[in-house]
Design a protein around this motif. Structure first.
Motif, PDB file in Angstrom:
ATOM      1  N   PHE A  85       0.830  -1.200   0.000  1.00 57.71           N
ATOM      2  CA  PHE A  85       0.000   0.000   0.000  1.00 57.71           C
ATOM      3  C   PHE A  85       0.866   1.251   0.000  1.00 57.71           C
ATOM      4  CE2 PHE A  85      -2.645   3.221   2.018  1.00 57.71           C
ATOM      5  CZ  PHE A  85      -3.780   3.120   1.238  1.00 57.71           C
ATOM      6  N   SER A  90      -2.431   1.353  -3.296  1.00 54.67           N
ATOM      7  CA  SER A  90      -3.648   0.555  -3.462  1.00 54.67           C
ATOM      8  C   SER A  90      -3.309  -0.888  -3.109  1.00 54.67           C
ATOM      9  CB  SER A  90      -4.138   0.637  -4.911  1.00 54.67           C
ATOM     10  OG  SER A  90      -4.976  -0.453  -5.196  1.00 54.67           O
ATOM     11  N   ILE A  91      -4.332  -1.654  -2.634  1.00 50.56           N
ATOM     12  CA  ILE A  91      -4.067  -3.071  -2.374  1.00 50.56           C
ATOM     13  C   ILE A  91      -4.844  -3.934  -3.345  1.00 50.56           C
ATOM     14  CG2 ILE A  91      -3.490  -2.807   0.056  1.00 50.56           C
ATOM     15  CD1 ILE A  91      -6.365  -3.859   0.584  1.00 50.56           C
TER      16      ILE A  91
ATOM     17  N   LEU B  77      -5.018   1.466   6.543  1.00 52.09           N
ATOM     18  CA  LEU B  77      -5.023   1.692   5.110  1.00 52.09           C
ATOM     19  C   LEU B  77      -6.394   2.208   4.712  1.00 52.09           C
ATOM     20  CD1 LEU B  77      -3.449  -1.661   3.961  1.00 52.09           C
ATOM     21  CD2 LEU B  77      -2.266   0.371   4.674  1.00 52.09           C
ATOM     22  N   ILE B  79      -8.953   2.150   2.323  1.00 52.19           N
ATOM     23  CA  ILE B  79      -9.247   1.332   1.145  1.00 52.19           C
ATOM     24  C   ILE B  79     -10.476   1.868   0.443  1.00 52.19           C
ATOM     25  CG2 ILE B  79      -9.735  -0.988   0.361  1.00 52.19           C
ATOM     26  CD1 ILE B  79      -8.486  -1.891   3.045  1.00 52.19           C
TER      27      ILE B  79
END
Lengths: 101, 203
Positions: A85, A90-91, B77, B79
């Motif tokens: 990340f 982005s994952i 994170l 997302i």
């Protein structure tokens, strides 16, 4: 009484749910890791059921080691995820194609 | 139907339902919470199988540490939810077909004809003086002591690997450069200068 086949069929159903999860969540690495955890718990249930019905504690020892390895796997997997990340922003699995595999 | 069967089917229902809710959840944090529910059901089923130590370990280690780690990463994170479900529908039929075939095959192989109560009878329940932890510890520290130590080394490697992976390379903190320190010579550090004294200037 609950028979051994009930436990085995339950764990195979859970295993397949984890498999479907990997199929449909192909873009989210975090959910992929959680599906792997689900599959491991299904396998552990198999080991414990056989250990109980055969009267042999070696199956429970094996589950102990599977739990250890799974914890290490999650720690390193999430570390790689954090690194991914940070580098890509982005994952998404589709973004990670730099190895052209 | 005995009470053991009723408990087993209730726990199995919750396990399967929470697993399904986990894989179909749109929000990753909700998926983690459903997985926690599934782990609790699994731990209860393990207690039904007289594996008390492993059931408690599953809750303490998995729910207490690993799932919290998952939640931590999800919250850390940021997302984007919309991009994560782009190909959701495309793979669902294939996955369902594969899963249903596997479940049908497993049910045929693992059904009552092969692993039923007639072939593999349910063992006697242990008494109140039975300690699952004692039995496991006797095995773990005698027969399996070498794998046990290997597991400890594996956890150490995992700790070091995780820290090394996520550590930032351009560090913001001060650090030593050992080779520069060793190779330094006296004339690099000390510079002798002659300063004219002010008393002489007045004369």
């Amino acid at each position: 009484m609950v028979s051994l086949s009930d436990y085995l069929i339950l764990s195979s159903i859970i295993f397949c749910i984890g498999l479907v999860g990997i199929f449909i969540n192909r873009t989210n690495i975090i959910t992929l890791l959680m599906c792997v955890e689900l599959i491991l718990v299904a396998v552990n249930t198999n080991f414990i059921a056989f250990s109980h019905f055969l009267g042999n504690e070696a199956g429970q020892i094996f589950v102990f080691f599977i739990l250890t390895v799974a914890a290490a796997e999650v720690a390193i997997g999430l570390a790689i995820l954090t690194l991914l990340f940070r580098v890509r922003g982005s994952i998404n699995v589709d973004v990670t194609n730099s190895l052209k595999g | 139907m005995s009470s053991e069967q009723i408990i087993f089917y209730i726990l199995s229902f919750w396990f399967i339902a929470s697993s399904l809710a986990m894989i179909f959840a749109r929000n990753a944090a909700k998926a983690v919470l459903f997985l926690v529910l599934g782990f609790f059901s699994a731990a209860s089923i393990w207690i039904l199988l007289e594996a008390e130590f492993l059931a408690i370990t599953l809750i303490l280690v998995y729910v207490g540490a690993v799932m919290v780690l998952f939640l931590f990463v999800i919250k850390m994170l940021n997302i984007d939810k919309s991009t994560l479900r782009a190909k959701f529908a495309g793979y669902l039929p294939l996955g369902l077909i594969v899963a249903l075939i596997i479940i049908a095959e497993m049910t045929l192989v693992l059904g009552g004809a092969q692993f039923g109560l007639e072939i593999m009878p349910s063992p006697e329940r242990h008494g109140a003086d039975y300690s699952n932890i004692t039995v496991l510890a006797m095995q773990l520290y005698t027969t399996y002591v070498y794998p046990f130590e290997l597991a400890a080394v594996l956890l150490l490697i995992a700790i070091i690997a995780a820290i090394t992976l996520v550590r930032k390379k351009e560090s913001t903190h001060k650090k030593q450069n050992v080779s520069e320190q060793v190779n330094v010579r006296a004339k690099d550090r000390v510079r002798l200068v002659t300063i004219a004294s002010p008393s002489k200037e007045k004369k």
